[in-house]
Scaffold this active site. Structure first.
Site, PDB file in Angstrom:
ATOM      1  CD  GLU A 169      -1.886  -2.681   1.539  1.00 45.15           C
ATOM      2  OE1 GLU A 169      -0.768  -2.677   1.824  1.00 45.15           O
ATOM      3  OE2 GLU A 169      -2.849  -3.236   1.659  1.00 45.15           O
ATOM      4  CG  PHE A 190      -9.700 -10.227  10.488  1.00 51.74           C
ATOM      5  CD1 PHE A 190      -8.503 -10.576  11.034  1.00 51.74           C
ATOM      6  CD2 PHE A 190      -9.778 -10.315   9.439  1.00 51.74           C
ATOM      7  CE1 PHE A 190      -7.349 -11.090  10.442  1.00 51.74           C
ATOM      8  CE2 PHE A 190      -9.035 -10.815   8.109  1.00 51.74           C
ATOM      9  CZ  PHE A 190      -7.761 -11.051   8.937  1.00 51.74           C
ATOM     10  CD  GLN A 191      -7.035  -7.723   7.099  1.00 48.36           C
ATOM     11  OE1 GLN A 191      -8.069  -7.358   6.149  1.00 48.36           O
ATOM     12  NE2 GLN A 191      -5.877  -8.318   6.522  1.00 48.36           N
ATOM     13  CE  LYS A 207     -17.821  -7.432   3.424  1.00 50.78           C
ATOM     14  NZ  LYS A 207     -17.471  -8.657   3.845  1.00 50.78           N
ATOM     15  CG  MET A 211      22.440  12.888   3.742  1.00 52.18           C
ATOM     16  SD  MET A 211      23.708  14.008   2.884  1.00 52.18           S
ATOM     17  CE  MET A 211      22.667  14.514   1.517  1.00 52.18           C
TER      18      MET A 211
END
Lengths: 172, 591
Positions: free
Chosen positions: B50, B112-113, B162, B479
């Site tokens: 993502e 869940f999630q 959802k 760096m």
């Protein structure tokens, strides 16, 4: 110095966390904050007491204005304003103390709003100095619980303008 | 006719002109993906992570100037995209991110999630919405695009549970948006603009300091007119590169921590700083108390909070850069005459002296190890006629790219400035390539940062996004190593990457093309081969590992006190350096 900022916001879910998050995320102080709906139920009025130098206050005002849910921001310190705070104080009162407690209530034009044989619950409103003063006097009796609302404030109506308005009203 | 939330979502994207969606599916967004699968108007680019989807949306937005759009699932999908949202927030990139959420009945139940998407994204988005009712979905999406793309642009999150994507509602797309707490100021205050014009006329040592705001407001033409008309030198911030032609005689190049000598000196000794769409970031100001001690400051910015946040401003102008510059140019056109040229002749003499005294420099030996600056310089020279889009990651290679790749036009430069997100470059390049399939898109990366989103090579191959990645491979977080050499007595704590994959084989493993530059003499030939390939390519260029990026203003230092080359003790330490190759760097480390 304390600064009082009056903020009109959308009255919806999550707005308080946006305002609070702004202060915590940028390291600004909140001394107190009070929120309640306005006459128009789609909006809420917040009174935020904060502190900082001129540049910080300018940033706070700008950052608040930048929040999309903020409709209006007024830095009350730029005008004359009146402010009040309410405290509710529960004090222990043994036999001799009950009269003393009532005397203090009387002096400060406070009210006893609940009473049991061993306690008084006292409500007092005023500016923060007055609240501090009554707390100091009640402390020797034994304060069991103390809650304060934080300050709410409004700008004073400019006197000249108010006078003109009164004249106008009288004519009508 | 009633549509499901998922269908409404797609209809809204179409109305907003979205052609490309960077997305990764998951349980709570399946209904939306199911609907996306059954239509052809919006192309879905399936990413591998993502964070990649978020950066692709950013790259798309920076290259096109329109909102980039990504779609992720709840829970880990959301937490993964947070870095990209924070990056977009810092760099004012218009991104609209849609996240899935567990059904409304389960919100708050640790389902869940489940994650608190609104709470997570609040400090790193311009605004965010939780859509609790499908009837609000269309209006919310309209508002999201409006907020993301107007005023100071930024990322906006729309969280869709959802059940909202499954429920049905009548679809009507609002024509306009009105939000009472959000009215960005576009036109600058006329009186203030007049004050600015007067200050510009009077200034003996003026400098233009321009940032990403010029790019986003599309004000490059107006800036060019202003600079040429008044003959004022132009300093660009990292985000502002491309806002003004890099090879223009008035261009001073980039300013700031690794800016050019003339850019920083001109800033320090100027008597009038004209800041346009820039925000006086600490990488530019150095020590704020000693920043531009002799200058009056004009600051044009659409975001009032940027003004006087870090630096005192004498003439603040809140407004859109393009609109303000138009107004300003109009006043100046009537007043500018030959006098300013005479007035500023000593200033220009001084600037030319600075330019000659310390131009950007590096030393490339014919048979020696490849210098990273040489790679960027040759890449620039070989591609400049093709008007490429250039993405970078974060670190030394980014600064060398900023110094040596002199962009001619805006919207060609994709880099992570504010947040400094390693792993940004490759997915951002892919986002730009998805928007412009026929253009040349380059990604200059380091061997450290490319590994942060390497997985997206699968996306590049799958979606046929022929990005050309040039890895300046020095075996270090370069760096970090540079700071350790300069400020931590050369103790390389965790900056030596130790082992690096074979990038040629890695590219091939993904089905892309891998090439390697073995010696400096091969550089042009290999780069040309890469540029002629129509697939994604990795060009692995092992470079001299101890090259440092100069000029450099140490953090919190003062702008006229630049380090221009390795200090003597460092040179001593690296005296055997000419022979160093990445393979035997360890022997040098212990020497």
């Amino acid at each position: 110095m304390d600064h009082i900022i009056s903020v009109t916001v959308e009255n919806k879910f999550g707005v308080l966390s946006r305002v609070a998050g702004l202060f915590s995320g940028r390291g600004f102080n909140i001394e107190s904050l009070s929120v309640a709906p306005t006459l128009d139920p789609s909006m809420s009025q917040m009174t935020i007491v904060t502190s900082g130098d001129e540049r910080i206050i300018e940033q706070i005002v700008k950052q608040l204005n930048k929040l999309i849910d903020v409709i209006k921001v007024v830095d009350l310190n730029e005008t004359e304003f009146v402010s009040r705070e309410t405290a509710i104080i529960k004090v222990h009162t043994k036999d001799v103390d009950r009269a003393e407690a009532l005397r203090i209530v009387d002096i400060f034009r406070a009210n006893v709003i609940d009473s049991t044989p061993t306690t008084y619950t006292i409500e007092v409103s005023g500016d923060p100095k007055k609240i501090e003063a009554i707390i100091n006097l009640l402390q020797p009796l034994g304060i069991k619980e103390l809650v304060r609302t934080g300050r709410v404030a409004v700008a004073r109506e400019p006197v000249r303008q108010a006078a003109v308005q009164a004249k106008k009203n009288a004519r009508e | 006719m009633k549509l499901t939330g998922a269908e409404i979502f797609i209809e809204c994207l179409k109305r907003e002109g979205v052609k490309t969606l960077f997305a990764l599916p998951g349980g709570v967004v399946l209904k939306i993906f199911d609907m996306l699968h059954q239509q052809k108007d919006v192309e879905v680019i399936l990413t591998r992570h993502e964070q990649g989807a978020g950066h692709m949306a950013e790259g798309y937005a920076k290259a096109t100037g329109k909102a980039g759009v990504c779609l992720v699932t709840s829970g880990p999908g959301m937490t993964n995209v947070i870095t990209a949202l924070a990056d977009a927030y810092m760099d004012s990139v218009p991104v609209v991110c849609f996240s899935g959420q567990v059904p409304t009945s389960l919100i708050g139940n640790d389902a869940f999630q489940e994650a608190d998407n609104i709470g997570l994204s609040r400090p790193c988005t311009k605004y965010n919405f939780l859509v609790k009712d499908v009837n609000d979905l269309a209006a919310t999406i309209k508002e999201a695009f409006y907020i993301a793309t107007t005023g100071r642009p930024g990322p906006v999150l729309v969280d869709i549970p959802k059940d909202v994507s499954m429920a049905k509602a009548d679809f009507t797309y609002p024509n306009s948006v009105s939000i009472r707490g959000y009215n960005p100021t576009v036109e600058g205050n006329k009186w203030q603009i007049k004050q600015a014009a007067e200050a510009i006329m009077k200034a003996k040592k003026p400098i233009l300091y321009v940032g990403g705001g010029v790019v986003f407001s599309g004000a490059s033409q107006e800036l060019l007119e202003l600079a040429e008309m008044t003959q004022i030198p132009v300093d660009m911030t990292l985000m502002g590169l491309g806002a003004f032609p890099g090879e223009h005689p008035l261009s001073m190049g980039m300013l700031g921590m690794h800016g050019t000598y003339q850019a920083n000196m001109a800033m320090h000794y100027s008597d009038l700083v004209i800041a346009i769409g820039a925000r006086f970031d600490d990488r530019v100001t150095g020590k704020p108390s000693e920043f531009c001690p002799h200058a009056k400051v004009i600051h044009v910015d659409i975001d009032p909070t940027s003004i006087r946040k870090n630096i005192h401003v004498d003439i603040p102008i809140v407004g859109d850069c393009k609109s303000v510059l138009r107004e300003l140019n109009q006043i100046l056109r009537a007043t500018v005459n030959g006098e300013q040229k005479d007035l500023r002749k000593p200033w220009w003499d001084q600037i030319r002296d600075w330019q000659q005294a310390h131009p950007l420099a590096y030393h490339q030996e014919k048979e020696g190890p490849i210098k990273p600056q040489q790679v960027v310089k040759r890449l620039y020279e070989l591609t400049k006629d093709r008007d490429p889009i250039v993405a970078t990651d974060v670190g030394q290679h980014q600064m060398w790219a900023a110094q040596y790749f002199k962009l001619a036009k805006p919207n060609r430069w994709l880099t992570s400035g504010g947040l400094g997100t390693m792993g940004f470059g490759f997915p951002a390049a892919m986002g730009a390539q998805a928007a412009f399939r026929d253009r040349l898109v380059l990604c200059i990366a380091g061997d450290g940062s490319i590994q942060m989103n390497m997985q997206e090579m699968a996306t590049a191959v799958l979606s046929k996004l022929p990005v050309k990645i040039i890895i300046l491979n020095n075996g270090f977080h370069g760096m970090v190593r540079q700071w350790q050499d300069l400020f931590y007595e050369g103790r390389y704590a965790s900056s030596n990457l130790g082992t690096t994959p074979d990038f040629v084989k890695l590219a091939e493993a993904y089905g892309a093309v891998g090439l390697r530059v073995k010696k400096v003499g091969d550089l042009d030939a290999v780069l040309k081969e890469a540029l002629a390939t129509d697939k994604p390519v990795i060009v692995d260029v092992p470079t001299y590992p101890y090259e440092n990026c100069y000029p450099m203003i140490p953090a919190g230092g003062c702008n006229h006190e630049m380090i221009l080359e390795d200090p003597p003790e460092l040179k001593m330490k690296q005296s055997g350096g000419a022979k160093v190759t990445p393979e035997d760097k360890d022997t040098v480390l212990t020497a």
